[in-house]
Structure formats: C-alpha cells, structure tokens
Design a protein around this motif. Structure first.
Motif, PDB file in Angstrom:
ATOM      1  N   THR A  37      48.235  63.213  32.221  1.00 50.14           N
ATOM      2  CA  THR A  37      48.507  62.251  33.466  1.00 50.14           C
ATOM      3  C   THR A  37      47.690  60.933  33.934  1.00 50.14           C
ATOM      4  N   ARG A  38      46.300  62.060  34.272  1.00 48.61           N
ATOM      5  CA  ARG A  38      45.044  60.519  34.958  1.00 48.61           C
ATOM      6  C   ARG A  38      44.758  59.297  34.431  1.00 48.61           C
ATOM      7  N   CYS A  39      44.940  59.157  33.023  1.00 49.63           N
ATOM      8  CA  CYS A  39      44.471  58.971  32.206  1.00 49.63           C
ATOM      9  C   CYS A  39      45.183  57.343  31.817  1.00 49.63           C
ATOM     10  N   ILE A  40      46.472  57.902  32.065  1.00 52.53           N
ATOM     11  CA  ILE A  40      47.860  56.894  32.567  1.00 52.53           C
ATOM     12  C   ILE A  40      47.192  55.498  33.279  1.00 52.53           C
ATOM     13  N   SER A  41      46.326  55.960  33.902  1.00 50.38           N
ATOM     14  CA  SER A  41      46.367  54.456  35.144  1.00 50.38           C
ATOM     15  C   SER A  41      45.855  53.598  34.600  1.00 50.38           C
ATOM     16  N   ILE A  42      44.496  54.734  33.586  1.00 52.62           N
ATOM     17  CA  ILE A  42      43.893  53.213  32.698  1.00 52.62           C
ATOM     18  C   ILE A  42      45.183  52.181  32.010  1.00 52.62           C
ATOM     19  N   PHE A  43      46.171  52.116  31.826  1.00 47.20           N
ATOM     20  CA  PHE A  43      47.184  51.278  31.254  1.00 47.20           C
ATOM     21  C   PHE A  43      47.893  50.746  32.652  1.00 47.20           C
ATOM     22  N   PHE A  44      47.594  50.710  33.846  1.00 45.08           N
ATOM     23  CA  PHE A  44      48.232  50.006  34.847  1.00 45.08           C
ATOM     24  C   PHE A  44      48.291  48.867  34.407  1.00 45.08           C
ATOM     25  N   VAL A  45      46.760  47.514  33.986  1.00 44.93           N
ATOM     26  CA  VAL A  45      46.750  46.419  33.677  1.00 44.93           C
ATOM     27  C   VAL A  45      47.742  45.968  33.148  1.00 44.93           C
ATOM     28  N   GLU A  46      47.170  46.667  31.691  1.00 48.39           N
ATOM     29  CA  GLU A  46      48.035  46.034  30.566  1.00 48.39           C
ATOM     30  C   GLU A  46      50.036  46.085  30.837  1.00 48.39           C
ATOM     31  N   PHE A  47      50.342  47.048  31.597  1.00 51.73           N
ATOM     32  CA  PHE A  47      51.116  46.961  32.018  1.00 51.73           C
ATOM     33  C   PHE A  47      52.088  46.190  32.821  1.00 51.73           C
ATOM     34  N   GLN A  48      50.860  45.601  33.666  1.00 52.83           N
ATOM     35  CA  GLN A  48      51.014  44.529  34.554  1.00 52.83           C
ATOM     36  C   GLN A  48      51.287  43.425  33.843  1.00 52.83           C
ATOM     37  N   MET A  49      50.595  43.121  33.043  1.00 49.98           N
ATOM     38  CA  MET A  49      50.609  42.170  32.595  1.00 49.98           C
ATOM     39  C   MET A  49      51.185  41.853  31.303  1.00 49.98           C
ATOM     40  N   GLN A  50      51.766  42.745  31.009  1.00 46.22           N
ATOM     41  CA  GLN A  50      53.001  42.109  29.737  1.00 46.22           C
ATOM     42  C   GLN A  50      54.630  42.448  30.669  1.00 46.22           C
ATOM     43  N   PHE A  51      54.810  42.646  31.661  1.00 45.81           N
ATOM     44  CA  PHE A  51      56.210  42.712  31.895  1.00 45.81           C
ATOM     45  C   PHE A  51      56.113  41.811  33.929  1.00 45.81           C
ATOM     46  N   ALA A  52      54.362  41.278  34.256  1.00 45.39           N
ATOM     47  CA  ALA A  52      55.027  40.034  35.056  1.00 45.39           C
ATOM     48  C   ALA A  52      55.071  40.865  36.428  1.00 45.39           C
ATOM     49  N   ARG A  53      54.943  42.307  36.652  1.00 39.27           N
ATOM     50  CA  ARG A  53      55.158  43.202  37.660  1.00 39.27           C
ATOM     51  C   ARG A  53      54.405  43.617  38.295  1.00 39.27           C
ATOM     52  N   ASP A  54      54.554  42.998  39.705  1.00 33.95           N
ATOM     53  CA  ASP A  54      53.313  43.682  40.587  1.00 33.95           C
ATOM     54  C   ASP A  54      52.491  45.384  40.803  1.00 33.95           C
ATOM     55  N   TYR A  55      52.207  45.750  41.729  1.00 34.38           N
ATOM     56  CA  TYR A  55      50.954  46.951  41.196  1.00 34.38           C
ATOM     57  C   TYR A  55      52.364  48.621  41.600  1.00 34.38           C
ATOM     58  N   SER A  56      52.695  47.922  42.985  1.00 34.02           N
ATOM     59  CA  SER A  56      53.636  48.304  43.411  1.00 34.02           C
ATOM     60  C   SER A  56      54.750  49.098  42.253  1.00 34.02           C
ATOM     61  N   GLY A  57      55.263  48.329  41.840  1.00 32.81           N
ATOM     62  CA  GLY A  57      56.350  48.949  40.574  1.00 32.81           C
ATOM     63  C   GLY A  57      55.653  49.094  39.827  1.00 32.81           C
ATOM     64  N   THR A  58      54.753  49.042  39.430  1.00 32.19           N
ATOM     65  CA  THR A  58      53.678  49.948  38.655  1.00 32.19           C
ATOM     66  C   THR A  58      53.651  51.002  38.470  1.00 32.19           C
ATOM     67  N   ALA A  59      52.821  51.068  39.773  1.00 30.23           N
ATOM     68  CA  ALA A  59      52.599  52.283  40.354  1.00 30.23           C
ATOM     69  C   ALA A  59      53.073  53.833  39.673  1.00 30.23           C
ATOM     70  N   TRP A  60      54.968  53.592  39.781  1.00 35.41           N
ATOM     71  CA  TRP A  60      55.786  54.529  40.495  1.00 35.41           C
ATOM     72  C   TRP A  60      55.608  55.159  38.845  1.00 35.41           C
ATOM     73  N   ILE A  61      55.181  54.058  37.440  1.00 33.60           N
ATOM     74  CA  ILE A  61      55.274  54.504  36.267  1.00 33.60           C
ATOM     75  C   ILE A  61      54.306  56.718  36.699  1.00 33.60           C
ATOM     76  N   HIS A  62      53.108  56.714  36.940  1.00 26.93           N
ATOM     77  CA  HIS A  62      52.226  57.544  37.420  1.00 26.93           C
ATOM     78  C   HIS A  62      52.737  58.229  38.421  1.00 26.93           C
ATOM     79  N   SER A  63      53.208  57.501  39.480  1.00 24.02           N
ATOM     80  CA  SER A  63      53.619  58.943  40.498  1.00 24.02           C
ATOM     81  C   SER A  63      55.397  59.654  39.814  1.00 24.02           C
ATOM     82  N   LEU A  64      55.925  59.124  38.924  1.00 23.36           N
ATOM     83  CA  LEU A  64      56.831  59.459  38.360  1.00 23.36           C
ATOM     84  C   LEU A  64      56.727  60.880  37.257  1.00 23.36           C
TER      85      LEU A  64
END
Length: 479
Positions: A49-76
């Motif tokens: 679960t902690r390591c999922i944050s490492i994927f944040f930048v990759e998800f942002q680049m892939q789906f062109a979304r802001d940090y707030s939207g991407t951060a919900w993955i880890h929160s969920l």
C-alpha cells in the motif's frame, strides 16, 4: 417425567458440544510459522500500500490528471482496507482465518493484475483502490488475530516481529518497485506485484486453526439468560439434513452475531475505541508532511528522502525491541502503561517539529518518532487482547482498524487546509501532537478512575469485566 428427560437431553447436548478439547496457547512450535505468515501478510498489505505512491507520477503522465485526482487511489486503498476490516473478522469467525486470508489474497492479486490493464483513472479507483483494498482487509485482521491465539507469554514479541513486516517490506519493496517501473513500465510492475501478492494465499494455508481453553469456557457462560440458552441449543442441535425455518435461521444468525460483538458493551473497550480515533488522526500527518516541511525549511530533496528512510528503518527496530521489552516479567504487567508512554512520546515529538529547522535537528526527530511509532503499532493487538480476551480478538481488531479508516482519510486534507490558511506547518503538527497526547491522557484517566473505583469497593479483580473470560484470566494471570 418430561422435564427430567428434557434436562437429561440438555446435559447430553452440552457434553456433545465439547468434542474438541481446548489447549493453552503453545507460545512456540507452529506459532512461529503463524508469525512468519503474519509477517508476510503485513509485507504484502501495508508495505505494498505504501509503495503504491511510487506509481503516482506514472499515473499522472499516463492519464493527464492532477495530483488531487491521482491521490485518491492511495486514499481508497488505505481507507477500504480499514473500513472492510470487520468483514475480514466476520469471514474469519464464520468460516476460518485460513479461508479469509486465501480469499483476500485472491482478490488483492486479481485487483493488481487487472490494474495493469487500466485505461482510465476511474478504472484504477475500482481495481486498485476498492478490489485490492478489500482483498487486503480480508487478510490483515485474521492474520493478526491468529498470532494472538498462538501466543500468551511472548505475545508482545510475536506481534513485534509480525508487525515489522510493514517497515521491512517498505524498505525493500520501494527501490525494487522503482526498478520494476524503469525496466517493465508501470503496467509490468503492477503485473509482477500482483504475482507477489498472490503469496497471501500461501500465508493463508499456514494458518492452522486452534481451539483455546478460553473459547471452550466461553461456550457455557453462567451469564446467559434462559432465552439465550434456548436459542443456542436450537442452533447447535439442528440436524444437518433438517430444513430450518427462516425465523429460526435468523434467530441463530442474530444470536451468533451478538455473541461475537458483545465486547462492544465493555466500558474498557469503549474508552480504547475512542482513543484510537485520536491516535489515527495524529499518527498519519507526520508521514504525509515530513518531507514537504523539510523542503520548506531548506533541506535538500535527497536529505528529505533520507529522513523518511531513517523513520522507516527505526520503525522496524521499535516493533521488535519494544515487543521484546514489554514481554519481560518486570514490564509484562505494565504493557498498557508502556503503550500510553509510547503514544505520548510520539505526540511530544510532533510538538517539537516547528522548532527543528535544519537537517541535523530533524534526524533525531525521525529516530524518536520512528521508534515510538513502531512501539505502539506492535502493542495495539496486545492491548486490545488484554481488554477483550482472545475469544473476541478477531472481531475486536476488525472494529479497531475500522475506527482508523475515517481519521486516515480526513487528517491529511485537514492538515493541508491548516497549512493553506496559516502559511506554515506549525498548526498542522501541533494538532497532530495534541491528538496523540489526548489519546494517551484518555487511557491514563480511565485507568486512574478504574483504580479508584476498585480501591473504594475493596475488590481487586481483573480489568476485563466480561464474566465469560474471568476463569481463563485468573488461570492465565501471568499472560
């Protein structure tokens, strides 16, 4: 005549319900395999679960979304894991801990594998956030409860080793996941993580069921009313082939559910549950805002990352050493006090953060905060077990981790709002520190009131007020 036959039938039935003799916790033997299994479960759940944050930048680049939207993955993932913790306890109690963990491992692995085929961020919310989080929830609570069933004398040490999987797993998996992303892209890394998490099914196979004397005693409580006893006998005496009416089936289900959660009426557990709300809020903020605060006071990116590494490594040391220390004969009777001290010291560390504005000063903070964080994490199951007993430990842990969910979800946004309004991190860290100290003071106040009440009444009973557990507690006073 009819009453005599009915009474003889009841005695015969009660004798038949104890076919499996209970045993005392073995404190070793196969118990160490249970500890190893729980260790791997914490690696595959909390560390991943902690390591999922490492994927944040990759998800942002892939789906062109802001940090707030991407951060919900880890929160969920984190929130669903805690919210569904009672579901893990429920399945573990109804079927077995082994089945719950194997099922959870299958769901978590499937969620990670499906996430590697994601085409949108909403897709990841469902697969990586909800499906994987639910799988982790089915594994986490039953695995921790199994350790409590196999250990009594060395319970704190066993939990310290088992819970250290979170820190050790993060220390090892974080660079490994980064390498996987560089070599196989984020999709390949998620696919490999899915295969790694499938080892939860192997851990589930290690969870050999055990029947304790405490559970055997709790089957025949003198506090049961005549109505409860009648319902219980109807539930136990139904032949396997006999068709049960819906009303009778519902009464059996309700009776079993009430029995599993009757610890909720215990005053000691109510106080402990409220304290966990303060604890969960206070402990999460420093992990989120330590690096931003360090950068704000002029610490370099490499040094800020090193502070988190120090915190993670010392967290492991706190898990194991504090568990070993509180198992010593001189401290075993004072494990609750040790838990309060660890939480209070962590709160004091948070209060002093605003005064630490350089890397050399922040290093001692990372060491102290990491150690006491690992200390109290290892003692949460131990303290809960001391309050409710081993019989209700699985259900109680489900409630305990459920209570962590909402503070985990709201504390970072509240702290961020304070930073935006004040322009500094002082208010955010002070609120975190006072929350942790409030947790410790609440438990301390409850302990003082309980001691005064006993002194006035002139009785010195065990702190557990559940009549079902008194015989076991008295016979196992050294636990």
């Amino acid at each position: 005549m009819e009453k005599g036959i009915r009474g003889a039938s009841s005695v015969t039935t009660m004798a038949q319900t104890k076919k499996v003799p209970g045993i005392a916790p073995p404190d070793g033997g196969w118990g160490w395999m249970i500890v190893a299994g729980c260790f791997i479960v914490t690696v595959c759940t909390r560390a991943v679960t902690r390591c999922i944050s490492i994927f944040f930048v990759e998800f942002q680049m892939q789906f062109a979304r802001d940090y707030s939207g991407t951060a919900w993955i880890h929160s969920l993932v984190d929130c669903v894991t805690m919210l569904c913790a009672p579901l893990g306890s429920f399945i573990g109690n109804r079927l077995s801990c082994r089945i719950a963990i194997i099922l959870g491992g299958f769901l978590a692995s499937t969620g990670l594998v499906l996430s590697s085929f994601a085409t949108s961020l909403e897709y990841l919310y469902l697969t990586l956030g909800i499906l994987t989080g639910m799988g982790f929830a089915l594994c986490y609570t039953p695995a921790i409860a199994m350790v409590g069933k196999y250990f009594c004398e060395r319970k704190a040490l066993a939990y310290g080793i088992a819970m250290s999987g979170s820190g050790i797993g993060t220390f090892v998996l974080a660079p490994a996941v980064q390498l996987l992303i560089e070599h196989y892209s984020w999709r390949g890394a998620l696919l490999i993580l899915g295969g790694f998490v499938s080892n939860l099914c192997v851990c589930g196979a290690l969870m050999r069921p055990i029947t304790l004397k405490e559970e055997e005693i709790s089957d025949t409580s003198p506090a049961e009313t005549e109505h409860e006893y009648t319902i219980k006998q109807n539930c136990l005496n139904s032949p396997p082939v006999q068709l049960i009416s819906k009303d009778r089936e519902q009464s059996c289900f309700c009776f079993q559910s009430i029995q599993e959660y009757r610890f909720l009426l215990m005053p000691d557990f109510v106080v402990l549950a409220v304290s966990f709300l303060f604890l969960a809020y206070g402990c999460s903020v420093p992990f989120v805002y330590l690096v931003p605060y360090s950068l704000n006071v002029g610490v370099s990116h490499q040094q800020a990352a090193f502070l988190m590494s120090i915190l993670g490594v010392i967290d492991i040391v706190g898990n194991i050493t504090f568990g070993w220390l509180t198992d010593r004969r001189c401290l075993k009777k004072y494990r609750n006090i040790c838990y309060m001290i660890a939480v209070a010291m962590e709160g004091l560390c948070c209060l002093f953060i605003p005064l630490l504005q350089s890397f050399p000063l922040l290093v001692p903070f990372s060491v102290l905060f990491g150690y006491f964080d690992g200390a109290y994490v290892a003692l949460i199951p131990v303290v809960t077990s001391d309050v409710v007993g081993t019989t209700y430990l699985s259900s109680a842990l489900g409630v305990v981790y459920f209570l962590h969910a909402i503070p985990y979800l709201v504390s970072p946004p509240i702290a961020g709002w304070l930073v935006d309004r004040t322009g500094t991190y002082t208010a955010a860290f002070l609120l975190s520190g006072f929350s942790l100290i409030s947790c410790s003071m609440l438990l301390c106040g409850a302990a003082v009131i309980e001691k005064c009440r006993r002194t006035r009444s002139g009785t010195y009973t065990t702190t557990n007020t559940d009549p079902k557990l008194q015989n076991w507690k008295n016979s196992q006073a050294n636990c």
